[in-house]
Design a protein around this motif. Structure first.
Motif, PDB file in Angstrom:
ATOM      1  N   UNK A  90       1.101  -1.626   0.160  1.00 55.59           N
ATOM      2  CA  UNK A  90       0.134   0.133   0.070  1.00 55.59           C
ATOM      3  C   UNK A  90       0.396   0.940   0.036  1.00 55.59           C
ATOM      4  N   UNK A  91       0.827   2.492  -0.869  1.00 56.81           N
ATOM      5  CA  UNK A  91       0.691   3.422  -0.852  1.00 56.81           C
ATOM      6  C   UNK A  91       0.383   5.233  -1.462  1.00 56.81           C
ATOM      7  N   UNK A  92       0.452   5.427  -0.867  1.00 58.86           N
ATOM      8  CA  UNK A  92      -1.113   7.161  -1.590  1.00 58.86           C
ATOM      9  C   UNK A  92       0.521   8.000  -1.524  1.00 58.86           C
ATOM     10  N   UNK A  93       1.757   8.383  -1.467  1.00 65.21           N
ATOM     11  CA  UNK A  93       1.799   9.760  -1.652  1.00 65.21           C
ATOM     12  C   UNK A  93       3.504   9.169  -1.581  1.00 65.21           C
ATOM     13  N   UNK A  94       3.828   9.733  -2.607  1.00 61.08           N
ATOM     14  CA  UNK A  94       5.505  10.388  -3.193  1.00 61.08           C
ATOM     15  C   UNK A  94       6.491  11.459  -3.108  1.00 61.08           C
ATOM     16  N   UNK A  95       7.034  11.052  -2.075  1.00 60.24           N
ATOM     17  CA  UNK A  95       8.267  12.680  -1.980  1.00 60.24           C
ATOM     18  C   UNK A  95       9.325  13.321  -2.969  1.00 60.24           C
ATOM     19  N   UNK A 138       3.570  14.922  -3.282  1.00 61.98           N
ATOM     20  CA  UNK A 138       4.035  16.061  -2.540  1.00 61.98           C
ATOM     21  C   UNK A 138       5.468  16.560  -2.680  1.00 61.98           C
ATOM     22  N   UNK A 139       5.657  17.770  -2.950  1.00 64.49           N
ATOM     23  CA  UNK A 139       6.958  18.320  -3.813  1.00 64.49           C
ATOM     24  C   UNK A 139       8.019  19.601  -2.771  1.00 64.49           C
ATOM     25  N   UNK A 140       9.087  19.098  -2.494  1.00 64.44           N
ATOM     26  CA  UNK A 140       9.593  20.373  -1.449  1.00 64.44           C
ATOM     27  C   UNK A 140       9.896  22.032  -2.145  1.00 64.44           C
ATOM     28  N   UNK A 141       9.630  22.612  -1.854  1.00 68.79           N
ATOM     29  CA  UNK A 141       9.685  24.519  -2.073  1.00 68.79           C
ATOM     30  C   UNK A 141       9.919  24.944  -0.654  1.00 68.79           C
ATOM     31  N   UNK A 142      11.207  25.198  -1.027  1.00 71.31           N
ATOM     32  CA  UNK A 142      12.040  25.954   0.436  1.00 71.31           C
ATOM     33  C   UNK A 142      11.597  28.116   0.551  1.00 71.31           C
ATOM     34  N   UNK A 184       0.280  19.550  -8.667  1.00 72.02           N
ATOM     35  CA  UNK A 184       0.645  18.919  -7.011  1.00 72.02           C
ATOM     36  C   UNK A 184       0.278  18.718  -6.570  1.00 72.02           C
ATOM     37  N   UNK A 185       0.457  17.443  -5.202  1.00 72.12           N
ATOM     38  CA  UNK A 185      -0.888  18.104  -4.649  1.00 72.12           C
ATOM     39  C   UNK A 185      -0.502  18.505  -3.084  1.00 72.12           C
ATOM     40  N   UNK A 186       0.474  18.413  -2.279  1.00 72.33           N
ATOM     41  CA  UNK A 186       0.417  18.772  -1.559  1.00 72.33           C
ATOM     42  C   UNK A 186       2.224  19.404  -1.149  1.00 72.33           C
ATOM     43  N   UNK A 187       2.692  20.312  -0.612  1.00 75.99           N
ATOM     44  CA  UNK A 187       4.263  21.265  -0.393  1.00 75.99           C
ATOM     45  C   UNK A 187       4.698  20.686   0.792  1.00 75.99           C
ATOM     46  N   UNK A 188       5.775  20.838   0.620  1.00 79.07           N
ATOM     47  CA  UNK A 188       6.321  20.391   1.713  1.00 79.07           C
ATOM     48  C   UNK A 188       7.696  21.703   1.667  1.00 79.07           C
TER      49      UNK A 188
END
Length: 950
Positions: free
Chosen positions: A438-443, A482-486, A551-555
Motif C-alpha cells: 500500500x502507498x498513497x504518496x511519493x515525495x 508532494x514536493x519540497x519548496x523552500x 502537485x498535491x501537497x507542499x513540503x
C-alpha cells in the motif's frame, strides 16, 4: 538585572507595524473604588502605588487572557498566534480592598492590588494556578534601535505537578517538571509556547521571540561559574590533547572551554593540530563549583563524542557533523568539591561545546516559569478544563481549529533524499503497486531544479522532461506527489528579484557573501513572510510553476528559517530580518506560522474545494489552522534518536498540533551504514524495521532518508523476514484506516489528539507521568516501540484503571502492572484497552480504494466502551458544510450488547448501506491481530440504530 514591575520607570513601548489590540480603547466603566475599568470582554485593573496595569479578558467561561504592562499602555501589536483574544462570555466583577476578581461560570481570576499577581480558581473556589507575588519582571532591552522588554512570569507549582507540551524537543524529556527547555526554532527542535499541566490547565504564552521554560538564564561556558583544573590538578583550565588519525599527539595545551559550538568558533581551530576531518580531541581535568546543589551541564555536539563525569560514562553517541544538538546532563556537587571530567571527540568537521549553569536558589527550578527575550508585555492565556483534552481544545479555540488533511495523508508515504529523475519517482510508485504494498504518496525532495536556480520552482528538463505528465501518471495509479519548496532563493532567479524589489528578501546572507553547499556554492537568501503582499507573491510563484501542474501537497522545508546552518544565535537573529513587522529577534519563533499561512490561504483561494496539505520542519502556536503537519527534522539513524522521537512526538501533540511524523529510519546515516559489513547491515535493517513499526502508529506514516534507500523492497528482499515484517505493518496501517481516519476527523470535530501522552487517558495513575517510551494511539492502542538493538522483549507498564489485551495474541493483562512484553523482531509490543471498539477494513492499496467494503468492528470485552466511526469525502472541504457520516458505537459489557447508533451528518463519504462484521475479543480467547477472533456477527446497517447481542 531583573526589575520588578513596581520599580520600573515608565517607558514607551515600541509598535511593530500591525494594528493595535482592538480592546485597547474599549469604553471605561470604573467601579466604586476606581481600581477596575470594565471592558466589553473583561477588565483593566489599576494597582496601588504602581504604574503597572493588568488586563483580564474572558475569552470564554474557561479561558482568561492575561496582559500585564508596566506603564498602563495597552496599545500592543496584534497577536500572530491568536485568532481569538477576547470573547462574549458572561462575567462578573468583584472588588475588595486587596483584590479585583473576574468570575465566569467556570472559573475566576483574581488580581492582587498590591503586586498585580493573578490567581486562578475553579467554580468551587479550588486553586488552579497562582502567579508568584514577585514573579513578574521586565528588563528593558534595545533591539536594533527599538525599545522592548525581556519578560518573565513565574508561577507557583506544587511538588506533585507535571508539565507537558512546549513543542518538539530532542532531549528525551517527557515531564518537564524541574527541567529547562529553550524554545528556539532549529532543525529538529520546535518551540511552541504552550504548556499543559497534570492539574488540567494550560498556559499559552503569547510571545514570538526565543523563550525559556524553567531557568531563564542562558547556559554559560564552564569557566564562567566553575573552577577548572587540568589533568595534573593545576587550576586554570582543562588539558586539551589533539591527536592525528594515527593516534599521535600533535598538540597539548590548557583550554578554558571546549569551544567549537558555531561556525565562528570553528575558525579558531589551532594551526598546530591535524585537519578537523581526522583525529581525536580529548579534554580532561576537574571541575569545582562555588555553590552546592544539582548542577546542570549541556553538551552540544556532532560526530562521535563521549563524556565521563566522576569516571562514569554519561554520554556516548553520534550525530551528523553538520547538525549538532544538545544533550542535558545533571550532576549533584557540593561547593569546593572536585569532580573529574573527560570528553573524547572525533571532530570530522563537526561542532562541540560543554555549557553549565549553577543551581537555581530554593525551589525555583520546580516552578512554572516562562521567560522571553523580546516583548512588549507579559501576555498569556490561562486555559482550564476537566481534562487535558479540554485544555487542548481551549488552545485551539484561541489559536484556531485544526484543519483536516486529505485522507490520503494518513496512508503511507515513500520519500528519499532524493529522487534525482522523473523515472526514479515513477519507478518507485509502480514498484509498490506491482508488489502489492500500500502507498498513497511519493515525495520529491530538493534539487529537482537546475543546479544554479534554487527558488526558480522550475524542473530541470534534462532530468524531469515532462513534470506534468509525471504527475498525471502518478494520479492514474492513485499516488499523490508532494514536493519540497523552500523559502530560499538564488539572486539570479526572477522570483528572488521580484521579492527583493518589494523589500521582501532578507539580504544579510547575500551581503555577507554566504554560499551554500550546492556545486561550487551559490549566494542565497530567504524571503520575509511577515508582509501580506510577500506571502501572496510567494504563493503565486509556486502556484504558477508547481500547483498548476497538479502537485498535491507542499513540503515547506527549512521553515525555521535555517538561513545558513551553524550560525550563532545572535547572527541568526540578524539574518532573519528585519521583517516587515520589526527586528528578527522579536519574531524568531513565528516564521513557520507566517510562511505556512501564506501557502494555505493561497491554496484555499486557488484550489476550490480541494484540501490543502503542508509538511513543515518547524511549527509555532496556531499552525494547525494552516493544514500544516510537522516532522521531527534531520534526526540521525541511531537507536537513541528513535527513543528520543517518542517524547518529542507526544509533547508536540500535547502542545496542540495533532499531525506529526518522523523520518523513519532516521535521516542521516552513521558512516558505517553507508557501506555496511554484514553485522552493520543487519543492524541497519533492524533499526529501520523497529522505526517503521513506530511509524505505523504515528499520526503520519512516512519513510525518508539518505542512502541506503528506504523503499521497503530496497531495505530487504521480498520474501525475507524483514521484508515480510515491513509489509505487514504497511498493510496493518491500511487495515486500521477506518480507525485512523476517525482519529483524524476527531482532530477537527472534537479537537482531538492522535498521539496521546499516557497522562491524558490515565491522569489518576502517577506512574505514567514520566514514562518516555510508551503512548496511546487514539483511545484504544497502547504503543510500546522497541528502541534497543537485538531486543526481543521489553518492559511495558500497563496503566491502572484498565484491562489490556495483547493485540497480536489476545492475551489479557490487568492494568497497574509492569510486564516483560514479548517483542520478536517481526512484532512491536502493542496493547488494546478493554472496552475499546476498533473499526478495521479490508486490505487495500490506497486509502480511497474499496469505500463500500465491509467494516470489521473489533470489540474488546471486559469494560464498557464507546467509539464513533467517522467518514467523509476525504479530499474536499465538504465537512465544513456538514457533509460527513458519523456512526456512534457503544458497548455494554454486562449486557454483552453492541449498539450502532443513528447516523449523524448527511451521510457523505459513506455508503448508505454497509455490512459490519462484529468480532469480540475476550480474556482467554485466541485472537491474531483481530483477523480471526471468531464469533462473528454480520450486521447490515442503513443509518438507523441497531443493537447486536454478542
Amino acid at each position: 538585572m531583573w526589575i520588578p514591575l513596581g520599580a520600573l520607570a515608565l517607558a514607551v513601548l515600541a509598535g511593530c507595524g500591525k494594528a493595535p489590540d482592538e480592546h485597547a480603547a474599549a469604553p471605561a466603566s470604573a467601579t466604586a473604588t476606581g481600581h477596575a475599568q470594565k471592558l466589553a470582554d473583561g477588565i483593566i485593573v489599576r494597582l496601588d502605588h504602581s504604574p503597572q496595569q493588568v488586563r483580564l479578558q474572558a475569552v470564554d467561561e474557561s479561558i482568561v487572557h492575561v496582559t500585564a504592562v508596566p506603564d498602563g499602555k495597552f496599545d500592543l501589536p496584534a497577536s500572530l498566534m491568536a485568532v481569538k483574544t477576547g470573547g462574549d462570555a458572561k462575567f462578573t466583577v468583584e472588588e475588595t480592598a486587596d483584590a479585583v476578581t473576574l468570575k465566569t461560570s467556570r472559573l475566576s481570576a483574581q488580581v492582587s492590588l498590591r503586586d498585580g499577581a493573578v490567581r486562578f480558581f475553579d467554580a468551587s473556589g479550588k486553586p488552579l494556578l497562582a502567579e508568584r507575588a514577585d514573579g513578574r519582571t521586565f528588563q528593558p532591552e534595545t533591539i536594533e534601535g527599538k525599545p522592548y522588554y525581556a519578560v518573565r512570569q513565574r508561577f507557583e507549582s506544587p511538588a506533585d505537578e507535571a508539565f507537558y507540551g512546549l513543542g518538539q524537543h530532542q532531549n528525551r524529556q517527557m515531564n518537564y517538571k524541574g527541567e529547562d527547555v529553550e524554545l528556539a526554532q532549529h532543525n529538529m527542535d520546535v518551540g511552541i509556547p504552550f504548556v499543559v499541566s497534570s492539574r488540567n490547565y494550560g498556559v499559552l504564552w503569547d510571545n514570538n521571540s526565543i523563550t525559556r521554560f524553567g531557568d531563564a538564564r542562558e547556559y554559560q561556558p564552564l569557566s564562567q561559574s566553575l573552577k577548572l583544573y587540568d589533568a595534573d590538578g593545576k587550576p586554570g583550565g582543562l588539558t586539551a590533547s589533539y591527536y592525528d588519525a594515527g593516534g599521535s599527539l600533535k598538540l597539548k595545551r590548557v583550554e578554558k572551554q571546549p569551544d567549537y559550538q558555531y561556525l565562528k568558533d570553528v575558525a579558531q581551530w589551532p594551526s598546530e593540530s591535524p585537519a578537523k576531518t581526522t583525529g581525536k580531541v580529548v579534554w580532561e581535568g576537574s571541575i569545582e563549583p562555588a555553590v552546592s546543589g544539582v548542577h546542570k551541564l549541556r553538551l552540544y555536539a556532532s560526530s562521535y563524542a563521549k563524556v565521563w563525569l566522576d569516571g562514569k560514562l554519561v554520554y556516548d553517541d553520534w550525530r551528523q557533523n553538520w547538525n549538532p544538538w544538545y544533550h542535558n546532563l545533571k550532576l549533584p556537587m557540593d561547593a569546593g568539591s572536585k569532580h573529574s571530567l573527560r570528553i573524547e571527540w572525533l571532530p570530522n568537521e563537526g561542532y562541540l561545546t560543554l555549557l553549565h549553569l549553577d543551581p537555581l536558589p530554593g525551589d525555583e527550578q520546580n516552578e512554572l516559569s516562562l521567560f522571553s527575550e523580546v516583548g512588549h508585555a507579559v501576555d498569556y492565556y490561562f486555559i482550564a478544563g476537566d481534562n487535558l483534552d479540554q485544555v487542548v481544545a481551549g488552545y485551539r479555540e484561541v489559536t484556531g481549529k485544526a484543519t483536516m488533511l486529505p485522507r490520503w495523508a494518513y496512508g503511507f508515504w515513500q520519500s528519499r533524499e532524493r529522487y534525482k529523475t522523473q523515472a526514479e519517482i515513477l519507478d518507485t510508485a509502480r514498484r509498490y503497486r506491482e508488489l502489492g504494498l500500500p502507498l498513497d504518496n511519493v515525495v520529491e525532495d530538493w534539487s529537482y531544479w537546475p543546479e544554479d536556480a534554487w527558488g526558480s520552482h522550475d524542473f530541470d528538463k534534462a532530468r524531469f522532461p515532462d513534470a506534468k505528465g509525471m504527475v498525471d501518471q502518478l494520479h492514474a495509479i492513485h499516488v499523490q506527489l508532494m514536493i519540497s519548496v523552500w523559502p530560499k532563493f538564488y539572486p539570479e532567479t526572477k522570483n528572488y528579484q521580484e521579492l527583493d524589489a518589494k523589500g521582501y528578501i532578507y539580504r544579510r546572507n547575500v551581503e555577507k557573501k554566504e554560499v551554500d553547499w550546492i556545486g561550487k556554492g551559490y549566494f542565497n537568501a530567504f524571503y520575509d513572510p511577515y508582509a501580506d503582499e510577500a506571502r501572496r507573491i510567494y504563493w503565486r510563484q509556486i502556484q504558477e510553476k508547481l500547483g498548476a501542474i497538479g502537485i498535491d501537497a507542499w513540503w515547506l522545508d527549512a521553515s525555521e528559517p535555517d538561513t545558513h546552518s551553524n550560525l550563532d544565535i545572535a547572527e541568526r537573529k540578524l539574518r532573519m530580518g528585519p521583517t516587515a513587522l520589526g527586528p528578527g529577534a522579536a519574531f524568531f519563533n513565528s516564521y513557520p506560522l507566517m510562511h505556512t499561512a501564506g501557502v494555505y490561504e493561497g491554496w484555499r483561494r486557488d484550489h476550490g474545494d480541494r484540501r490543502a496539505f503542508i509538511l513543515t520542519r518547524s511549527a509555532f502556536a496556531g499552525q494547525q489552522r494552516n493544514a500544516a503537519a510537522t516532522w521531527s527534522g534531520d534526526v540521525a539513524s541511531r537507536w537513541s534518536n528513535l527513543h528520543d522521537q517518542i517524547s518529542a512526538g507526544v509533547n508536540f501533540s500535547l502542545a496542540g498540533i495533532p499531525n506529526w511524523t518522523t523520518d523513519i529510519g532516521g535521516f542521516a546515516l552513521e558512516p558505517r551504514y553507508e557501506k555496511p559489513n554484514k553485522a552493520d547491515l543487519d543492524e541497519w535493517r533492524e533499526l529501520n524495521l523497529r522505526w517503521f513499526q513506530f511509524g505505523a502508529f504515528s499520526p503520519l506514516f512516512r519513510s525518508h532518508g539518505q542512502f541506503p534507500y528506504r523503499e521497503i523492497y530496497n531495505l530487504a528482499s521480498p520474501g525475507s523476514p524483514i521484508y515480510d515484517a515491513l509489509a505487514y505493518y504497511d498493510r496493518l496501517r491500511y487495515r486500521l484506516m477506518p480507525y485512523v481516519y476517525t482519529l483524524a476527523g476527531d482532530t477537527y470535530w472534537k479537537d482531538g489528539t492522535i498521539m496521546r501522552g499516557l497522562v491524558m487517558d490515565f491522569p489518576a495513575d502517577a506512574k505514567v507521568r514520566n514514562i518516555d517510551d510508551e503512548y496511546m494511539f487514539g483511545p484504544a492502542f497502547l504503543v510500546a516501540p522497541v528502541t534497543a538493538y537485538k531486543a526481543t522483549s521489553r518492559p511495558v507498564y500497563l496503566p491502572a484503571g484498565a484491562g489490556w489485551y495483547e493485540f497480536h495474541t489476545g492475551k489479557f493483562h490487568q492494568g497497574g502492572t509492569t510486564i516483560q512484553a514479548d517483542a520478536p523482531l517481526a512484532r512491536m509490543p502493542l496493547f488494546v484497552r478493554a472496552g475499546a471498539i476498533v473499526p478495521t477494513g479490508v486490505d487495500i492499496q490506497y486509502t480511497g480504494e474499496k469505500p463500500d467494503a465491509p467494516v470489521t468492528l473489533l470489540v474488546y470485552a471486559g469494560a464498557n466502551g464507546q467509539f464513533s466511526l467517522y467518514e467523509d469525502e476525504g479530499t474536499t472541504y465538504g465537512y465544513e458544510k456538514g457533509r460527513y457520516s458519523r456512526i456512534p458505537l457503544s458497548y455494554d459489557d454486562a449486557a454483552k450488547t453492541l449498539k450502532l447508533g443513528k447516523r449523524e451528518g448527511d451521510g457523505s463519504g459513506a455508503p448508505a448501506k454497509r455490512t459490519f462484521v462484529v468480532r469480540v475479543i475476550r480474556e482467554g480467547k485466541a485472537n491474531a491481530d483481530g483477523a480471526d477472533a471468531g464469533g462473528d456477527v454480520n450486521v447490515v446497517y442503513e443509518g438507523d440504530e441497531v443493537a447486536v447481542k454478542l
